[in-house]
Design a protein around this motif. Structure first.
Motif, PDB file in Angstrom:
ATOM      1  N   ASN A 111       0.850  -1.346   0.159  1.00 53.03           N
ATOM      2  CA  ASN A 111       0.086   0.090   0.090  1.00 53.03           C
ATOM      3  C   ASN A 111       0.675   1.303  -0.073  1.00 53.03           C
ATOM      4  N   TYR A 112       2.294   1.122   0.151  1.00 53.58           N
ATOM      5  CA  TYR A 112       2.939   2.382   0.340  1.00 53.58           C
ATOM      6  C   TYR A 112       3.117   3.017  -1.049  1.00 53.58           C
ATOM      7  N   LYS A 113       2.818   4.311  -0.792  1.00 51.12           N
ATOM      8  CA  LYS A 113       2.824   5.198  -2.186  1.00 51.12           C
ATOM      9  C   LYS A 113       4.407   5.807  -2.134  1.00 51.12           C
ATOM     10  N   LEU A 114       5.117   5.654  -3.223  1.00 52.87           N
ATOM     11  CA  LEU A 114       6.278   6.018  -3.535  1.00 52.87           C
ATOM     12  C   LEU A 114       6.552   7.553  -3.218  1.00 52.87           C
ATOM     13  N   PHE A 115       7.827   7.818  -2.734  1.00 57.01           N
ATOM     14  CA  PHE A 115       7.918   9.355  -2.557  1.00 57.01           C
ATOM     15  C   PHE A 115       9.390   9.687  -2.903  1.00 57.01           C
ATOM     16  N   SER A 116       9.421  10.859  -3.213  1.00 60.55           N
ATOM     17  CA  SER A 116      10.685  11.489  -3.579  1.00 60.55           C
ATOM     18  C   SER A 116      11.889  11.343  -2.667  1.00 60.55           C
ATOM     19  N   GLY A 117      12.983  10.774  -3.115  1.00 61.81           N
ATOM     20  CA  GLY A 117      14.063  10.253  -2.181  1.00 61.81           C
ATOM     21  C   GLY A 117      14.171   8.630  -1.930  1.00 61.81           C
ATOM     22  N   ASP A 118      13.122   7.851  -2.184  1.00 63.46           N
ATOM     23  CA  ASP A 118      12.906   6.734  -2.128  1.00 63.46           C
ATOM     24  C   ASP A 118      13.983   6.014  -3.127  1.00 63.46           C
ATOM     25  N   ILE A 119      14.573   4.941  -2.961  1.00 66.18           N
ATOM     26  CA  ILE A 119      15.555   4.120  -3.687  1.00 66.18           C
ATOM     27  C   ILE A 119      15.083   2.883  -4.002  1.00 66.18           C
ATOM     28  N   LEU A 120      14.928   2.793  -5.381  1.00 63.67           N
ATOM     29  CA  LEU A 120      14.455   1.451  -6.019  1.00 63.67           C
ATOM     30  C   LEU A 120      15.465   0.647  -6.575  1.00 63.67           C
ATOM     31  N   ARG A 121      15.314  -0.581  -6.691  1.00 63.44           N
ATOM     32  CA  ARG A 121      16.044  -1.686  -7.246  1.00 63.44           C
ATOM     33  C   ARG A 121      15.040  -2.096  -8.378  1.00 63.44           C
ATOM     34  N   PHE A 122      15.623  -2.158  -9.786  1.00 62.66           N
ATOM     35  CA  PHE A 122      14.737  -2.741 -10.860  1.00 62.66           C
ATOM     36  C   PHE A 122      15.460  -3.803 -11.561  1.00 62.66           C
ATOM     37  N   THR A 123      14.894  -4.816 -11.605  1.00 58.87           N
ATOM     38  CA  THR A 123      15.353  -5.944 -12.348  1.00 58.87           C
ATOM     39  C   THR A 123      14.475  -6.669 -13.117  1.00 58.87           C
ATOM     40  N   VAL A 124      15.080  -7.247 -14.275  1.00 58.65           N
ATOM     41  CA  VAL A 124      14.288  -8.147 -15.128  1.00 58.65           C
ATOM     42  C   VAL A 124      14.610  -9.355 -15.341  1.00 58.65           C
ATOM     43  N   TYR A 125      14.119 -10.198 -15.117  1.00 60.77           N
ATOM     44  CA  TYR A 125      14.515 -11.809 -15.075  1.00 60.77           C
ATOM     45  C   TYR A 125      15.243 -12.173 -16.153  1.00 60.77           C
ATOM     46  N   PHE A 147      12.318   8.809 -12.143  1.00 63.51           N
ATOM     47  CA  PHE A 147      13.696   8.227 -11.771  1.00 63.51           C
ATOM     48  C   PHE A 147      14.031   7.626 -13.078  1.00 63.51           C
ATOM     49  N   MET A 148      15.371   7.503 -13.495  1.00 67.21           N
ATOM     50  CA  MET A 148      15.779   6.870 -14.764  1.00 67.21           C
ATOM     51  C   MET A 148      15.842   5.468 -14.924  1.00 67.21           C
ATOM     52  N   LEU A 149      15.489   4.977 -16.060  1.00 66.84           N
ATOM     53  CA  LEU A 149      15.794   3.623 -16.454  1.00 66.84           C
ATOM     54  C   LEU A 149      16.210   3.113 -17.739  1.00 66.84           C
ATOM     55  N   PRO A 150      16.943   2.114 -17.868  1.00 70.24           N
ATOM     56  CA  PRO A 150      17.536   1.658 -19.282  1.00 70.24           C
ATOM     57  C   PRO A 150      16.366   1.691 -20.497  1.00 70.24           C
ATOM     58  N   PHE A 151      16.809   2.305 -21.431  1.00 70.13           N
ATOM     59  CA  PHE A 151      15.946   2.311 -22.673  1.00 70.13           C
ATOM     60  C   PHE A 151      14.831   3.195 -22.637  1.00 70.13           C
ATOM     61  N   VAL A 152      14.222   3.222 -21.488  1.00 75.46           N
ATOM     62  CA  VAL A 152      12.636   4.136 -21.434  1.00 75.46           C
ATOM     63  C   VAL A 152      12.958   5.370 -20.838  1.00 75.46           C
ATOM     64  N   GLY A 153      14.271   5.545 -20.156  1.00 76.49           N
ATOM     65  CA  GLY A 153      14.355   6.888 -19.719  1.00 76.49           C
ATOM     66  C   GLY A 153      13.652   7.294 -18.463  1.00 76.49           C
ATOM     67  N   LYS A 154      13.267   8.509 -18.488  1.00 76.29           N
ATOM     68  CA  LYS A 154      12.642   9.208 -17.111  1.00 76.29           C
ATOM     69  C   LYS A 154      11.156   8.470 -17.107  1.00 76.29           C
ATOM     70  N   VAL A 155      10.979   8.134 -16.039  1.00 73.15           N
ATOM     71  CA  VAL A 155       9.756   7.250 -15.360  1.00 73.15           C
ATOM     72  C   VAL A 155       8.949   8.262 -14.325  1.00 73.15           C
ATOM     73  N   ASP A 156       7.639   8.386 -14.333  1.00 72.22           N
ATOM     74  CA  ASP A 156       6.961   8.888 -13.200  1.00 72.22           C
ATOM     75  C   ASP A 156       6.776   7.817 -12.243  1.00 72.22           C
ATOM     76  N   ALA A 157       7.265   8.083 -11.067  1.00 74.44           N
ATOM     77  CA  ALA A 157       7.083   7.133 -10.011  1.00 74.44           C
ATOM     78  C   ALA A 157       6.419   7.726  -8.667  1.00 74.44           C
ATOM     79  N   ALA A 158       6.633   8.987  -8.143  1.00 73.79           N
ATOM     80  CA  ALA A 158       6.025   9.439  -6.893  1.00 73.79           C
ATOM     81  C   ALA A 158       4.554   9.211  -6.955  1.00 73.79           C
ATOM     82  N   GLY A 159       4.199   8.934  -5.824  1.00 74.71           N
ATOM     83  CA  GLY A 159       2.501   8.791  -5.552  1.00 74.71           C
ATOM     84  C   GLY A 159       2.127   7.229  -6.058  1.00 74.71           C
ATOM     85  N   LYS A 160       2.664   6.670  -6.711  1.00 76.24           N
ATOM     86  CA  LYS A 160       2.280   5.155  -7.104  1.00 76.24           C
ATOM     87  C   LYS A 160       2.806   4.099  -5.917  1.00 76.24           C
ATOM     88  N   THR A 161       2.001   3.128  -6.196  1.00 73.42           N
ATOM     89  CA  THR A 161       2.270   2.087  -5.204  1.00 73.42           C
ATOM     90  C   THR A 161       3.474   1.086  -6.205  1.00 73.42           C
TER      91      THR A 161
END
Length: 198
Positions: free
Chosen positions: A31-45, A62-76
């Motif tokens: 249920n946690y809503k992501l917030f500016s300053g959170d650090i995420l780990r992104f993996t693809v199997y 935040f920035m991800l490979p290929f797709v670039g900037k992604v909206d994250a804050a406020g989402k679960t």
């Protein structure tokens, strides 16, 4: 009850406590809503080369490979994971197995100043809310000189357009009926308790 039965019962209780704690932790993360300053780990199997650890910036992205900037804050996490699946599926991978997790939570705080016991920062726990009265209690409660019925809150540089009228007895009684006492604070809010003139 013999020692073997007693040991089994203790072990069963311990396992139940662990599982209950894990269920609560899972629910909180879910249920946690992501917030500016959170650090995420992104993996693809099966795609270790694009594993990324990134901090959500002040603009909520935040920035991800290929797709670039992604909206994250406020989402679960699940909402963000679904949106990333759409971005990656087809153009970059076939049915990508995406995993996201929070490896560090941002520090979320409010400031409480004026006539309280311990003025300063009060932390908001991850996936939790902080009410006005809780923040004042965390800051040491009202001093004798406090004007409890004229508490002000500043949000985003502007004073919230009403005075909060609090009953100091609410700190001890945990008064849940007052809408002012239960006003939900947001990270960055500044609470000011003025001095009484009398």
């Amino acid at each position: 009850m013999n020692n073997a039965s007693k040991s089994l019962r203790i072990a069963a209780i311990a396992i139940a406590c662990v599982l209950f704690g894990a269920t609560i932790a899972f629910s909180q993360t879910k249920n946690y809503k992501l917030f500016s300053g959170d650090i995420l780990r992104f993996t693809v199997y099966m795609e270790p080369d694009i594993t990324t650890e990134a901090r959500i910036e002040t603009d909520g992205t935040f920035m991800l490979p290929f797709v670039g900037k992604v909206d994250a804050a406020g989402k679960t996490l699940s909402e963000l994971q679904e949106s990333l699946y759409v971005k990656y599926d087809g153009d970059y991978f076939i049915n990508p197995q995406i995993n996201l997790r929070i490896i560090e939570y941002a520090q979320r705080t409010v400031q409480v100043h004026g006539q309280v016991g311990n003025p300063g920062l009060v932390a908001i726990a991850p996936d939790a809310e902080l009410t006005l009265m809780q923040a004042i209690a965390e800051a040491g409660g009202f001093t004798r000189r406090a004007e409890e019925r004229k508490v002000q809150i500043t949000r985003d540089g502007e004073i919230v357009n009403r005075l909060f009228r609090l009953n100091p007895d609410s700190l001890a009684k945990q008064d849940m009926d007052s809408s002012d006492a239960q006003f939900k604070l947001q990270p960055g809010d500044i609470v000011f308790v003025p001095e009484s003139l009398f």
